[in-house]
Design a protein around this motif. Structure first.
Motif, PDB file in Angstrom:
ATOM      1  N   THR A 141       0.802  -1.228   0.000  1.00 23.42           N
ATOM      2  CA  THR A 141       0.000   0.000   0.000  1.00 23.42           C
ATOM      3  C   THR A 141       0.839   1.284   0.000  1.00 23.42           C
ATOM      4  O   THR A 141       0.375   2.310  -0.484  1.00 23.42           O
ATOM      5  N   ARG A 142       2.037   1.244   0.505  1.00 23.44           N
ATOM      6  CA  ARG A 142       2.825   2.481   0.611  1.00 23.44           C
ATOM      7  C   ARG A 142       3.453   2.846  -0.730  1.00 23.44           C
ATOM      8  O   ARG A 142       4.013   1.990  -1.412  1.00 23.44           O
ATOM      9  N   ASP A 143       3.408   4.122  -1.029  1.00 23.48           N
ATOM     10  CA  ASP A 143       4.013   4.589  -2.275  1.00 23.48           C
ATOM     11  C   ASP A 143       5.535   4.538  -2.226  1.00 23.48           C
ATOM     12  O   ASP A 143       6.187   4.406  -3.254  1.00 23.48           O
ATOM     13  N   ASP A 144       6.092   4.675  -1.030  1.00 25.58           N
ATOM     14  CA  ASP A 144       7.562   4.712  -0.980  1.00 25.58           C
ATOM     15  C   ASP A 144       8.197   3.321  -1.114  1.00 25.58           C
ATOM     16  O   ASP A 144       9.390   3.213  -1.391  1.00 25.58           O
ATOM     17  N   TYR A 145       7.421   2.264  -0.946  1.00 24.60           N
ATOM     18  CA  TYR A 145       7.991   0.920  -1.138  1.00 24.60           C
ATOM     19  C   TYR A 145       8.200   0.677  -2.642  1.00 24.60           C
ATOM     20  O   TYR A 145       7.241   0.783  -3.430  1.00 24.60           O
ATOM     21  N   PRO A 146       9.412   0.334  -3.060  1.00 25.18           N
ATOM     22  CA  PRO A 146       9.652   0.113  -4.490  1.00 25.18           C
ATOM     23  C   PRO A 146       8.860  -1.087  -5.001  1.00 25.18           C
ATOM     24  O   PRO A 146       8.934  -2.175  -4.426  1.00 25.18           O
ATOM     25  N   LEU A 147       8.096  -0.843  -6.055  1.00 25.93           N
ATOM     26  CA  LEU A 147       7.236  -1.887  -6.629  1.00 25.93           C
ATOM     27  C   LEU A 147       8.055  -3.146  -6.895  1.00 25.93           C
ATOM     28  O   LEU A 147       9.094  -3.096  -7.538  1.00 25.93           O
ATOM     29  N   GLY A 148       7.547  -4.260  -6.398  1.00 24.59           N
ATOM     30  CA  GLY A 148       8.253  -5.536  -6.595  1.00 24.59           C
ATOM     31  C   GLY A 148       7.452  -6.465  -7.484  1.00 24.59           C
ATOM     32  O   GLY A 148       6.766  -6.020  -8.408  1.00 24.59           O
ATOM     33  N   ARG A 149       7.501  -7.756  -7.173  1.00 25.15           N
ATOM     34  CA  ARG A 149       6.803  -8.754  -8.001  1.00 25.15           C
ATOM     35  C   ARG A 149       5.294  -8.738  -7.789  1.00 25.15           C
ATOM     36  O   ARG A 149       4.540  -9.135  -8.662  1.00 25.15           O
ATOM     37  N   THR A 150       4.856  -8.330  -6.597  1.00 24.12           N
ATOM     38  CA  THR A 150       3.431  -8.452  -6.263  1.00 24.12           C
ATOM     39  C   THR A 150       2.817  -7.085  -5.938  1.00 24.12           C
ATOM     40  O   THR A 150       3.543  -6.104  -5.785  1.00 24.12           O
ATOM     41  N   GLY A 151       1.497  -7.082  -5.849  1.00 21.87           N
ATOM     42  CA  GLY A 151       0.795  -5.864  -5.429  1.00 21.87           C
ATOM     43  C   GLY A 151       0.743  -4.780  -6.491  1.00 21.87           C
ATOM     44  O   GLY A 151       0.805  -3.590  -6.170  1.00 21.87           O
ATOM     45  N   HIS A 152       0.592  -5.181  -7.744  1.00 18.12           N
ATOM     46  CA  HIS A 152       0.606  -4.191  -8.831  1.00 18.12           C
ATOM     47  C   HIS A 152      -0.741  -3.515  -9.062  1.00 18.12           C
ATOM     48  O   HIS A 152      -0.823  -2.544  -9.776  1.00 18.12           O
TER      49      HIS A 152
END
Ligand code: FHN
Length: 443
Positions: free
Chosen positions: A168-179
């Motif tokens: 949910t956090r914008d600052d977490y760099p997008l990874g494999r999941t949660g797109h």
């Protein structure tokens, strides 16, 4: 088959088992460790290694949907819509004393609780986010605090699960999941890293002694992603030197980790597909498993393992020198599911009678045996025969000399023969019993 033929077959199986075992033992990886654990930490590792059984609790606002803890991802949901569940999260029946009493009575020696799972919701009072139990729910009770206080009161260790990954956090760099959650993709790793360390500082400052931090989610990023773990682990050890660090990254332990964990598999096995890239280290070991299918509460998931299966799991884990961390997913009401409670109580009954044969034991065999396993405690070996039909003989590969073999229950003497590379234990007198424990007194 006459007795001589059976004897010869058993003897050859025994030799083979021994040979495979020696090779397997040599293959155990000794991960190079430059990090020097403190004396408190080393003591805590030993204590942890003696515990052999803990209960995992996956609980968050996801329980309200009754679809497991991954529902934000599996449902393809928008984070803001999902977050609305928080406004209705009021687990009226949550009673830390009830939970801890039931878990303690099961013979578990520690509880591992999800403080923040991948959905990013904090189940504790945090200054660093409003998406937490105090600010976003009408419940406004710090669940981690109530649980921690109760664990300390009842003398059971508390471990804290903490997700590195955040959907949910914008600052977490997008990874494999949660797109699909609607994150803006404006990653700010230094900011996110600071946020995690601030929360970890809260968890290790405001809740008394914490037995371990249990990280998860590392697998969401590419292999070369720098999580800056060393610094984070050092922070944990600085705040609480005895607090163990473990990371469910499914690969060999990193520098600074104090125990190694396995998911849904025993150390050295890979049926579930998570452990293909990890060998078994010399650190204390833990394997986590669900009681039914999911970790978080899933309303349709009635596929509970039987008490017998769960007890066998504890025994098999001990046979591999590992603790079993057995999961329960509480309901949105704050109740532990009735079936989970009944399994815990059945396990507790067994642990009350036979706990001695798993707590504080060491691994003995290097290789799995079809009939069960053996663990060691000082000059005693506990042979756990896990069989629906008691065999006539059990071949045990071993180097030690056996003085006497007696059933753990009742002290009935059993015949055994010493052969090359082990013993053959005569178990036909135990028929038609199913699982039994035999104590071998060794010289
Ligand atoms: O994604 C999580 C999952 O929800 C659960 O928390 C398990 C527990 O081992 N770990 C992750 C999957 O590896």
């Amino acid at each position: 088959m006459n007795l001589y033929t059976i004897y010869t077959v058993v003897k050859s199986v025994c030799r083979q088992a021994l040979a495979v075992g020696i090779v397997a033992f040599a293959a155990l990886s000794a991960a190079a460790q430059h990090y020097q654990p403190s004396p408190e930490n080393l003591r805590a590792r030993e204590e942890f290694n003696d515990m052999r059984f803990g209960v995992f609790i996956h609980w968050g606002i996801y329980s309200m949907f009754g679809q497991g803890e991954w529902y934000l991802q599996t449902g393809g949901l928008d984070r803001d819509e999902y977050a609305k569940a928080a406004a209705g999260f009021y687990p009226a029946n949550f009673d830390a004393a009830k939970w801890v009493s039931a878990i303690k009575a099961s013979g578990a020696k520690y509880i591992c609780f999800t403080t923040r799972h991948h959905d990013g919701f904090s189940m504790f009072d945090t200054k660093y986010s409003d998406y937490d139990i105090m600010d976003a729910t009408p419940f406004k009770r710090d669940i981690v605090k109530e649980l921690a206080d109760e664990c300390h009161r009842q003398g059971i260790k508390l471990h804290l699960y903490y997700s590195h990954l955040d959907w949910t956090r914008d600052d977490y760099p997008l990874g494999r999941t949660g797109h699909k959650t609607g994150r803006k993709g404006s990653a700010d790793w230094p900011g996110y890293y600071r946020f995690m360390n601030n929360q970890l500082t809260e968890l290790l400052t405001n809740y008394g002694p914490i037995g371990a931090i249990w990280f998860d989610g590392h697998w969401d990023q590419p292999k070369d992603f720098d999580w800056q773990l060393e610094e984070q682990y050092a922070l944990i050890h600085r705040l609480q030197p005895a607090c163990l660090v473990g990371n469910n990254h499914h690969i060999a332990p990193y520098e600074g980790e104090d125990f190694q964990m396995f998911e849904r598999d025993l150390p050295g096995e890979n049926h579930a597909g998570y452990s293909g890239e990890q060998s078994v280290s010399k650190l204390p070991l833990e394997t986590c498993q669900t009681m039914n299918g999911m970790w978080g509460y899933k309303v349709a998931d009635r596929n509970y393992k039987s008490a017998k299966e769960l007890i066998r799991l504890i025994v098999k884990a001990a046979g591999k020198g590992a603790n079993l961390l057995l999961n329960v997913g509480p309901q949105p009401s704050g109740d532990l599911p009735a079936t989970a409670l009944s399994r815990l109580s059945e396990i507790g009954e067994w642990m009350g009678k036979y706990g001695e044969t798993v707590y504080g034991t060491d691994r003995y065999l290097t290789d799995a045996q079809e009939w069960g396993t053996v663990v060691r405690k000082g000059k005693k070996l506990y042979v756990h025969i896990l069989a629906d039909r008691m065999p006539e003989f059990v071949a045990i590969p071993m180097m030690d000399k056996v003085r006497e073999a007696v059933t753990f229950d009742g002290g009935e003497k059993l015949k055994f023969e010493t052969i090359d590379g082990g013993i053959v234990l005569h178990t036909s007198s135990l028929q038609p019993a199913t699982d039994r424990i035999v104590t071998l007194l060794i010289k």
